[in-house]
Design an enzyme around this catalytic site. Sequence first.
Site, PDB file in Angstrom:
ATOM      1  N   ASP A 143      36.197  51.712  37.597  1.00 48.50           N
ATOM      2  CA  ASP A 143      37.399  51.318  38.330  1.00 48.50           C
ATOM      3  C   ASP A 143      37.966  52.496  39.124  1.00 48.50           C
ATOM      4  OD1 ASP A 143      39.480  49.671  39.112  1.00 48.50           O
ATOM      5  OD2 ASP A 143      40.051  49.088  37.075  1.00 48.50           O
TER       6      ASP A 143
ATOM      7  N   ASP B 146      41.119  40.923  41.904  1.00 45.85           N
ATOM      8  CA  ASP B 146      41.796  40.511  40.679  1.00 45.85           C
ATOM      9  C   ASP B 146      42.326  39.090  40.829  1.00 45.85           C
ATOM     10  OD1 ASP B 146      41.316  42.820  39.335  1.00 45.85           O
ATOM     11  OD2 ASP B 146      43.302  43.687  39.618  1.00 45.85           O
TER      12      ASP B 146
HETATM   13  C1  DGJ Z   1      42.023  46.849  37.924  1.00 44.16           C
HETATM   14  C2  DGJ Z   1      40.862  45.925  37.834  1.00 44.16           C
HETATM   15  O1  DGJ Z   1      40.682  45.244  39.038  1.00 44.16           O
HETATM   16  C3  DGJ Z   1      41.059  44.956  36.686  1.00 44.16           C
HETATM   17  O2  DGJ Z   1      39.992  44.054  36.622  1.00 44.16           O
HETATM   18  C4  DGJ Z   1      41.202  45.718  35.401  1.00 44.16           C
HETATM   19  O3  DGJ Z   1      40.008  46.357  35.089  1.00 44.16           O
HETATM   20  C5  DGJ Z   1      42.337  46.719  35.524  1.00 44.16           C
HETATM   21  N1  DGJ Z   1      42.197  47.561  36.677  1.00 44.16           N
HETATM   22  C6  DGJ Z   1      42.416  47.583  34.293  1.00 44.16           C
HETATM   23  O4  DGJ Z   1      43.362  48.553  34.397  1.00 44.16           O
END
Ligand code: DGJ
Length: 731
Positions: free
Chosen positions: A475, A544
Amino acid sequence: MKHLIFFSLLLSLSCAGYAQTGEPKNIRIATDHTDLVLQVPENGRLYQVYFGEKLRHEADLDNLGWQVHPASDGSAVARGWEVYSGSGNEDFFEPALAVTHTDGNPSTYLYYVSHRSKPVDGGTQTDIVLRDDRYPLEVTLHYVAYAEEDVIKTWSDISHKEKGSVFLSAYASTMLYFSAGSYYLTEFSSDWAKEAQMSTQPLRPGKKVLDTKLGSRAAMHMHPFFLLGIGQPADEGQGQVLIGTLGWTGNFRFTFEVDNVGNLRVIPAINPYASRYELKRGETFTTPEFIFTLSRQGTGQGSRNLQAWARRYQLKDGQEPRLTLLNNWENTGFNFNQDLLAGLMKEAKDLGVDMFLLDDGWFANKYPRQNDRAGLGDWEVNRNKLPGGIAALTDAAREAGVKFGLWIEPEMVNPKSELFEQHPEWAIHYPNRKTYYYRNQLVLDLSNPDVQDYVYGAVDRLLSENPGIAYFKWDCNSPITNIYSPYLKERQGQLYIDHVRGIYRVLQRLQAKYPHLPMMLCSGGGARCDYEALKYFTEFWCSDNTDPVERLYIQWGFSHIFPANAMCAHVTNWNRTASVKFRTDVASMCKLGFDIGLHELSTEELEYCRQAVANWKQLQPAIMDGTQYRLVSPYQGNHMAVNYVSADRDTAVLFAYDIHPRYQEKLLPVRLQGLDPDKLYRVEEINLMPGARPALKAHGKTLSGDYLMKVGMEVFTFGSMQSHVVRLTAQ
Ligand code: DGJ
């Protein structure tokens, strides 16, 4: 031999101010359907003289060259579409290259020196060397033409032997020119939960710039790709369209400039914002790859070109199977323990997916990662939450019969972390101003080799101590804030660029040691989506936002550039008003995963999900490895449809969705594409809720590919958020 004579002639004339070839020279960069022809006319410079549909007759190349106008006063200076135009020359529009030489002179004139071609994996690479006639500065243009996929990728190397450093303030990957009556640009704008939103506008005289300045999480507001409709807006099925994308995980800039006579130049580049780059004598500045395809059958064909090319030549393990998974982020957030996770692993097995993926919140002890305000940088397992360590988790996964994947965000640090306490100088931040934060964190300074070692070491240690880790979700949730590198000191112009190169160095080292470890590229959703990063990642997290209606648009957008096996889609509880079937059918168009509490589902819903996973796995040759045809755009109304066809055209799948249809609107049958017209296909509606009867009239029939492509199937309804998945099997 001819080249040798030319080269010596060039050398002998270079001191006269320019090089004279004595004869026009064509350099042909060709795929099966496209020609990009470059020419060196009398003045020794390099011009684009053709970019379009492939010319049938080699002899016709000698008739090209109308874009290069000899100077009216007889001097050596011509005007034309110079391939890599330098600043300060007779071209009055945006240059590819801007160099301030050691003596302060801001001009660059590049002359052809040599070129050569060689076969490379899937294509032909052509390298063209250009040199300034007054300064020992050289540019090598590289092109790789992938004949079958009709894709060209191009990048440039800049180097010099001046006494001291030169400063670069523009360093494009290449330039392309067009002459048409009109041009239409489709861009893919973005924000958190709003990725890949398409909009189109005509290009008028002057410049249109698509760029970002975020450093990391760099594509959060604009993605590094575009469609350019030539003579008409980009259309799915017909017309000429250029699809271009820059392989750069940092700041990029696409400049589209329509000049005084209505010609268009396209300049893909790293964004030079705050990046006046010092290039030392003997160093080489390599630009990112610009990857493009010119389709004459609209965007659909262009996307298929890029998708096929990516799977074969660019995307990490692009032709290998992908892992379906159960993730815990939307389900548990930061609240979990060992037993709960072991339970989820069993649920994953019961669902039929390949892997359980543990998300954020498993690490850090002094400043435990209970929320997003602490812990980033301290990559040890949190002993309170997970007393058995990662080993207990990988053991539990093995017992459950699934693989184990892990979330990391190794380029970042929370000020509340042991890492920051020990190495505040490793974080990018101002020495003399109040620090501001994005998601309570700072970006580690990857321009610093010590930081590269730390990040590499942290990831390597996790893997070497826990061989059961089968996957990473990597991430990156913050842009670069407080833009100052304590390491670079007075050379801050290098930061944005060397930081990205530092990330690549870490990824290269990891790839060398763990060549086939699958990894998901994630950046607070889909803010990293470029083909350089995807050399190291098997897939990326599109957004997301997993509301299935929004996902129809997001996935539609990204599919213009990426194949389905690079795009992760998960079934979640975003938009509970949509049925679990609708949510799953939308996620099934891409790499399928789940991020939902399975115990919340009814027995029927869970059974439906199991069946959908099994169907998806059976259809992988079509969805993951086959050819995609976008049939009905969600942007055009209230429905969406896409079909995929396996390479042997024996298996196909049609996904059809009703979003929010209007009362009594006209519903048209959907005509499929890419089938074998002479094969007979058994039509089966699949992904049905237990007990539900197939609703489609065509279900159970055997229809020819010809019929399905010309007459089509009735798959749309007046229902809100309805979906139909149809499997076609050749008999
Ligand atoms: C952002 C990501 O897009 C999510 O899927 C998740 O992993 C969060 N970060 C976790 O902090």
